[in-house]
Design a protein around this motif. Sequence first.
Motif, mmCIF file in Angstrom:
data_model
loop_
_atom_site.group_PDB
_atom_site.id
_atom_site.type_symbol
_atom_site.label_atom_id
_atom_site.label_comp_id
_atom_site.label_asym_id
_atom_site.label_seq_id
_atom_site.Cartn_x
_atom_site.Cartn_y
_atom_site.Cartn_z
ATOM 1 N N ASN A 1 0.862 -1.195 0.000
ATOM 2 C CA ASN A 1 0.000 0.000 0.000
ATOM 3 C C ASN A 1 0.890 1.233 0.000
ATOM 4 O OD1 ASN A 1 -1.737 2.083 0.430
ATOM 5 N ND2 ASN A 1 -2.603 1.296 2.364
ATOM 6 N N SER B 1 -0.174 4.299 -1.106
ATOM 7 C CA SER B 1 -1.076 5.397 -1.459
ATOM 8 C C SER B 1 -0.515 6.732 -0.987
ATOM 9 C CB SER B 1 -2.436 5.159 -0.807
ATOM 10 O OG SER B 1 -2.945 3.920 -1.242
ATOM 11 N N ASP B 2 -0.923 7.799 -1.676
ATOM 12 C CA ASP B 2 -0.576 9.181 -1.300
ATOM 13 C C ASP B 2 0.925 9.390 -1.109
ATOM 14 O OD1 ASP B 2 -3.355 9.793 -1.075
ATOM 15 O OD2 ASP B 2 -3.352 8.783 0.864
ATOM 16 N N LEU C 1 -2.204 -1.334 -3.572
ATOM 17 C CA LEU C 1 -2.880 -0.041 -3.513
ATOM 18 C C LEU C 1 -1.873 1.061 -3.797
ATOM 19 C CD1 LEU C 1 -4.131 -1.915 -0.947
ATOM 20 C CD2 LEU C 1 -5.667 0.026 -0.910
#
Length: 959
Positions: A69, A71-72, A93
């Motif tokens: 993950n 993300s961002d 992700l």
Amino acid sequence: MILVFLLVFLNPPPYAFALNQEGLYLLQVKQSLSDPTNALSDWNNRDDTPCNWRGISCNSLTRQVESVNLSDSQLAGPFPLFLCRLPSLRSVLLVNNSINSSLPVDISACRNLTTLDLSQNLLVGSLPHSLAAIPSLQNLILSGNNFSGEIPASFGQFQRLQYLNLAENLLHGTIPVVLGNISTLKELDLAYNPFFPTHIPSELGNLTNLEQLFLAGCNIVGQIPSSFGRLVYLQNLDLSLNRITGSVPSSISESKSIEQIELYNNSLSGELPLNMGNLTTLKRFDASMNEITGAIPAGLCGLQLESLNLYYNRLEGTLPESITRSETLQELKLFNNKLSGPLPSQLGANSPLQRLDLSYNRFSGEIPGNLCAKGQLEDIILIYNSFSGEVPESLGRCTSLGRVRLKHNRFSGRIPDHFWGLPKVFLLELAENSFTGEISKTISSAHNLSILSISNNRLAGSLPDEIGSLEALVEMSASGNGFTGQIPRSLVELSKLVKLDLSENKIDGTIPEGVKGLMNLNELNLANNRLSGSIPSDIGSLPVLNYLDLSSNSFSGEVPIELQNLKLNVLNLSNNQLSGELPPLYAKQIYRNSFVGNPGLCADLDGLCPKISQSKNKNCVWILTFIFVLSGLVLVFGVVWFYLKYRSFKRNKKRATVTKWRSFHKIGFSEYEIAGCLKEENVIGRGASGKVYKVVLSNGEAVAVKKISGGVKKGDFLNAADTERDEFETEVETLGKIRHKNIVRLWCCCNAGNGQLLVYEYMPNGSLGDLLHSSKAGLLDWPTRYKIALDAADGLSYLHHDCVPPIVHRDVKSNNILLDGELNARVADFGVAKIVKRVGKAAESMSVIAGSYGYIAPEYAYTLRVNEKSDIYSFGVVILELVTGKPPTDPEFGEKDMVKWVCSTYNQKGVEQVIDPRLDSTYKEQICRVLDIGILCTSALPITRPSMRKVVKLLQEAG
Ligand SMILES: *[C@@H]1O[C@H](CO)[C@@H](O)[C@H](O)[C@H]1NC(C)=O
Ligand SMILES: *[C@@H]1O[C@H](CO)[C@@H](O)[C@H](O)[C@H]1NC(C)=O
Ligand SMILES: *[C@@H]1O[C@H](CO)[C@@H](O)[C@H](O)[C@H]1NC(C)=O
Ligand SMILES: *[C@@H]1O[C@H](CO)[C@@H](O)[C@H](O)[C@H]1NC(C)=O
């Protein structure tokens, strides 16, 4: 030996040989990505497994990587295919990064994926058909990218997919029928893609496990399939912003779990299904802006209902009593319908009602006494109905109220004392009723009151001194009442006051001293009262006064010379007792009417002082009278004869379907060619006034044709008074003459039996609004957006400053800024709102709005006047749209509008939160400067907005 040992001991080797194979693969992933913020700094080969690295989680037993993950993290680069070498990887992700280029077909090598979320990236190209070959995939989320092409047919073969989200891409083609085969699907989201005109496949009704279906903004035509009745687990259905026709199918009520139905902004017609009583789970229903007829079904108002929006339809009948059963109702917006009858007496008694807008209907009866029983009511908007009776005493205790608009009803009686002084009310609009009594002194506690509009009632008594303590007051309109006594001295303390209208009352005394404290006063109207004394010279030092009407009072003394300092649009001092010399600036013939009826005021202007009547030529007067009467009769006969002739002439003429009317440029096509092409499949846009068609002419050229129908009955327009049509013609002609590089050309105007056709040049890239809000926004980088702002500003500046007479656009919005092949912007549709208003007299909606929702300047709400400054406000909203990338009305703004959202977010969270994240941050400085111009243009006070010419200059300087 010892030395080597020591070296090893003190300086651990830079390369640990223990990092496992998965870790090595992930380092390859790291290498393939650009990582400007060092988000992956703890990914290094000193560890033996990657399990503690940022964004990585491993299986607790096998220590194999199961999920990544990131993300961002502002990562950029192509999709890191090395991830697929991790054998147990189940979830990837990479939400909200800058993953670009296309998604490789080899992604199917990620065999064990259950979740792939790449939303909010910069992926392009087509969707890989191989995704469907990942056997265990359950969640596929690719929204907010720039994927193009069609949805692959292979997508019908997903085995376990539960969640498919392709929203906000550039997908075209149609919604594939095969999606109906993914029987495991629980959520399907295809919203905001520029599909070709597409039908909803009835096969979607086979998705019987579906809980969420989002097809907003998908260019859907045709009807809602009745097979949707099989979606019994559906909780959320969003089909808004399409072109769906037909009626709402009754099968919709078979859904046992439905909570939200969004159908707004379509072309639905017919009646709402009566059997909606089974929708006991329904919380939100919005079918606003359709053409729905009939009554509101009693069953719609179920026990769980929170929000019911049906504005801008053609609903009739009463508001069902059942609406009072809901204990959750917060919002009820039914404005612009034909609803009638009284409101249920228990409305609001059981529910935390916050917003009630029933404007522009035919409701009657009294305001229910329990409307604010739960103390939550913020907006009560009932303007333009036939409500009567008194304002209930209970509303005087409703301290949550912010907006109160009761204008143009038949209310009467005394207004409860505490209603005047509600602490949060900022708009109190009671005009055009029959209220009696006085303004209560309790008004002193209305600390937020900004607009007090009480004109045209039967209020009396004197204006209380307490009004002077209302520091927030911007407008006070109290004309046409029976107010007596003096103007309170305290009034001059209102430094924010922009408009003071006390005309048509019985106020006496003098204008209080210290008027110059009203620094923001724009309009002062004290006409038709009993005021006396001299006109204070102070008035001349009010910096922004441009409307001064003191006519029909008993002012005496001289006209103060200081009035010469003002830049007045309206000056009326007529019918007073003024005397002495006129200030030289005003001693001109054009100001004659400003001063007539002041017997003592004698400049050398004709008729300013009444002449001594001369009685000697009495006979002569008789003869003259006779001649006048005779010629008057002849004229009347002549006009009647001409009218009859003209009407029969018109009747013959009406048979032709298209009458060429005015063509303003050399055109190489015939109007008959156009009439044949106005078919539904050629529609490229639609607005409140009518549809816009793309018509390809026989010579291969394309034109855009706007059909103004607006509810005009067949032939209505031809029967309209001739003067009105002349006005229309002149107006259209003016528009047709305009030539400017940033203004869309109007080629010609035809009359097509049941409406008017305006033929414009065709702009291949459509409107700015469509492009900017359809996730095609990727095409619009900052330099392009800046250029568009400048182009449009140039066009508007031309309309405002270089046209004679100046043209106020009246409907500036991103959808009226069109883009040609090179993305140069041109302003379209200027002045049309006004024409449409005139043509479409029958279209009620047009006579009440000037401009589009989200772009309307705040002052319009109370002045109902449109001028250049309102255009500048709307243009400011367009600038904010360009900077934020958001539409002017967006659920994210909550109760705020775009302007308020931008200002509060800017102030509280910083400018980064306002700027469109898709924009290249290297332009940040320029973007901020343009943002500031947008904020300046959307200033609440019209006078502080810069002129359009100035806006152009500011934009050039920002660039
Ligand atoms: C993934 O990471 C983001 C940001 O670090 C976090 O907000 C989100 O909850 C994570 N998602 C999952 C499924 O762990
Ligand atoms: C991954 O999937 C394959 C089949 O595609 C399966 O044989 C294998 O056991 C799976 N691995 C894990 C760790 O689940
Ligand atoms: C899916 O729906 C269509 C039409 O709604 C129907 O004809 C077809 O038999 C359905 N297929 C399955 C597998 O249920
Ligand atoms: C609810 O649905 C059932 C059939 O599913 C029907 O018999 C009943 O009349 C419906 N009730 C209402 C109030 O519409």
